[in-house]
Design a protein around this motif. Sequence first.
Motif, PDB file in Angstrom:
ATOM      1  N   SER A 171      -2.908  -0.607   8.970  1.00 23.00           N
ATOM      2  CA  SER A 171      -2.699   0.812   8.678  1.00 23.00           C
ATOM      3  C   SER A 171      -1.311   1.299   9.072  1.00 23.00           C
ATOM      4  O   SER A 171      -0.832   2.294   8.532  1.00 23.00           O
ATOM      5  CB  SER A 171      -3.764   1.667   9.384  1.00 23.00           C
ATOM      6  N   THR A 174       0.477   1.005   5.773  1.00 24.07           N
ATOM      7  CA  THR A 174      -0.043   1.642   4.556  1.00 24.07           C
ATOM      8  C   THR A 174      -0.710   2.996   4.777  1.00 24.07           C
ATOM      9  O   THR A 174      -0.963   3.707   3.811  1.00 24.07           O
ATOM     10  CB  THR A 174      -1.092   0.731   3.894  1.00 24.07           C
ATOM     11  N   THR A 175      -1.017   3.366   6.015  1.00 23.02           N
ATOM     12  CA  THR A 175      -1.935   4.458   6.377  1.00 23.02           C
ATOM     13  C   THR A 175      -3.341   4.045   5.960  1.00 23.02           C
ATOM     14  O   THR A 175      -4.210   3.851   6.795  1.00 23.02           O
ATOM     15  CB  THR A 175      -1.542   5.799   5.762  1.00 23.02           C
ATOM     16  N   SER A 176      -3.596   3.918   4.678  1.00 18.23           N
ATOM     17  CA  SER A 176      -4.850   3.325   4.195  1.00 18.23           C
ATOM     18  C   SER A 176      -4.669   2.987   2.724  1.00 18.23           C
ATOM     19  O   SER A 176      -3.689   3.396   2.090  1.00 18.23           O
ATOM     20  CB  SER A 176      -6.037   4.289   4.377  1.00 18.23           C
ATOM     21  N   ASP A 246      -7.101  -3.381   9.888  1.00 14.36           N
ATOM     22  CA  ASP A 246      -7.853  -2.177  10.235  1.00 14.36           C
ATOM     23  C   ASP A 246      -7.914  -1.181   9.074  1.00 14.36           C
ATOM     24  O   ASP A 246      -8.268  -0.019   9.271  1.00 14.36           O
ATOM     25  CB  ASP A 246      -7.249  -1.505  11.474  1.00 14.36           C
ATOM     26  N   VAL A 247      -7.592  -1.643   7.877  1.00 13.33           N
ATOM     27  CA  VAL A 247      -7.619  -0.775   6.703  1.00 13.33           C
ATOM     28  C   VAL A 247      -8.965  -0.920   5.998  1.00 13.33           C
ATOM     29  O   VAL A 247      -9.400  -2.037   5.694  1.00 13.33           O
ATOM     30  CB  VAL A 247      -6.468  -1.138   5.736  1.00 13.33           C
ATOM     31  N   GLU A 248      -9.615   0.206   5.747  1.00 16.11           N
ATOM     32  CA  GLU A 248     -10.944   0.205   5.153  1.00 16.11           C
ATOM     33  C   GLU A 248     -10.961  -0.540   3.815  1.00 16.11           C
ATOM     34  O   GLU A 248     -10.107  -0.334   2.964  1.00 16.11           O
ATOM     35  CB  GLU A 248     -11.410   1.654   4.941  1.00 16.11           C
ATOM     36  N   ASP A 249     -11.964  -1.401   3.655  1.00 16.00           N
ATOM     37  CA  ASP A 249     -12.114  -2.144   2.405  1.00 16.00           C
ATOM     38  C   ASP A 249     -13.225  -1.583   1.530  1.00 16.00           C
ATOM     39  O   ASP A 249     -13.506  -2.100   0.448  1.00 16.00           O
ATOM     40  CB  ASP A 249     -12.365  -3.636   2.686  1.00 16.00           C
ATOM     41  N   SER A 251     -14.634   2.426   0.583  1.00 15.67           N
ATOM     42  CA  SER A 251     -14.457   3.854   0.880  1.00 15.67           C
ATOM     43  C   SER A 251     -14.934   4.727  -0.267  1.00 15.67           C
ATOM     44  O   SER A 251     -14.943   4.314  -1.435  1.00 15.67           O
ATOM     45  CB  SER A 251     -12.982   4.163   1.177  1.00 15.67           C
ATOM     46  N   CYS A 359      -3.892  10.906   2.504  1.00 13.00           N
ATOM     47  CA  CYS A 359      -3.786  11.112   3.957  1.00 13.00           C
ATOM     48  C   CYS A 359      -4.937  11.971   4.474  1.00 13.00           C
ATOM     49  O   CYS A 359      -5.516  11.679   5.528  1.00 13.00           O
ATOM     50  CB  CYS A 359      -2.446  11.760   4.296  1.00 13.00           C
ATOM     51  N   THR A 362      -8.054   9.877   4.458  1.00 14.56           N
ATOM     52  CA  THR A 362      -8.037   8.915   5.555  1.00 14.56           C
ATOM     53  C   THR A 362      -8.407   9.590   6.866  1.00 14.56           C
ATOM     54  O   THR A 362      -9.183   9.051   7.668  1.00 14.56           O
ATOM     55  CB  THR A 362      -6.639   8.276   5.669  1.00 14.56           C
ATOM     56  N   ARG A 366     -11.801   8.675   9.051  1.00 15.67           N
ATOM     57  CA  ARG A 366     -11.712   8.176  10.423  1.00 15.67           C
ATOM     58  C   ARG A 366     -12.139   9.195  11.473  1.00 15.67           C
ATOM     59  O   ARG A 366     -11.973   8.970  12.673  1.00 15.67           O
ATOM     60  CB  ARG A 366     -10.279   7.687  10.681  1.00 15.67           C
TER      61      ARG A 366
END
Length: 390
Positions: A171, A174-176, A246-249, A251, A359, A362, A366
């Motif tokens: 993250s 990429t942030t997410s 740690d980036v959601e796969d 969502s 953003c 995300t 979270r």
Amino acid sequence: MKQIRIGVIGLGWRAGVTKYWHRPDGRSVVVAGADHDPARLGKFRERINPDADVMLDYRELIERKDIDAIVVMTPDHCHDEHAVAALRAGKHVYCEKPLAVTVEGCDRILEAWRESGKHFMIGFNMRYMNMYRTMKEIVASGDIGEVKAVWVRHFVGLGSDYYYHSWHGSSKNTTSLLLQKASHDIDIIHWITGRYTKKVAAFGGVDYFGGSKPNDLTCPECAEKETCPEARFGPLTQCAFREEVDVEDNSMVLMELEGGIKASYMQCHFTPDYERSYTIIGTEGRIENFESNNQVIVKARKSNTWRDLSDKVYNIRKAEGSHNGADEKICEDFLDMILQGKAPVAQPIAGRMSVAVGCAATESMRSGGRVIPVKEPQPWMLGYNESLVR
């Protein structure tokens, strides 16, 4: 007609699109490239222009007086730095999506653009695909009435190949993936409806990738490479189950747009196939696309007229070239913008707004799914915006 001389920052896989700008006998030529990885310099010359100047420091590139335009193809978290520097150096700029990984980064780019007096284009090539241009025009024609809802389902069948075996999985870079991957779809929702998102709520998780493997582990070196379903031996080989992922796969995002339009976006990176599915519902009917057979279907709502007797089926014509022919078209539009003053199909603020939604989503994802307002643009940004309805 002047020939535009182009320099490229970031010479990885995506830089291959710059072949459409290298036309020595035409309107543009790619004369130089910069990348911090020495191995990419020679490959860039092989793929694009054997006579191109190559360098490790992008600042040498933007300082050159003989370069008119800069193409930014670096990792997402570098876009802010590179685009701002190029604009301040007096260059026209093409920046790959997403515009940045924070709203603040986007706003810095837009401020630099306003101050530069130069042309700027965001790389939203989906707006150039036959499928989505058709859907845009169907809505604009009024065929389904006033849009009230949009549902988007995105199967990212090769998620590990493109995202979790590389820097995208962290993250901090990429942030997410609601920015890197979803920025296209969020933009298409905004473009087709002609409205921006006001607030979001989202849920997601790292449900498959990530884990306890060392961050420096690669597939060719792994003891489990013969049995691991995600083992890869191409250009991207970082372990998809490493600790830093740690980036959601997986969502899901709910959005409320201006005018009360409701939209949803779902993304999963461990599906067996790759497909985008759009449903757009209006007061008089709905549109649904089918990428597997290149069709868009329009169904009319009961109106006691001949429209109730059949559905309209649009067979989308295939286009040659990368991204269904969209890459070459957007590259041509960049030149038209510089040489002829043609307005871009996607104004820079569109890039800012897709990131702002990503953003906010995300943050919601979270923090347990609470409703998060999308950060509003500054008033001057709206003043620079061309009408979304084209």
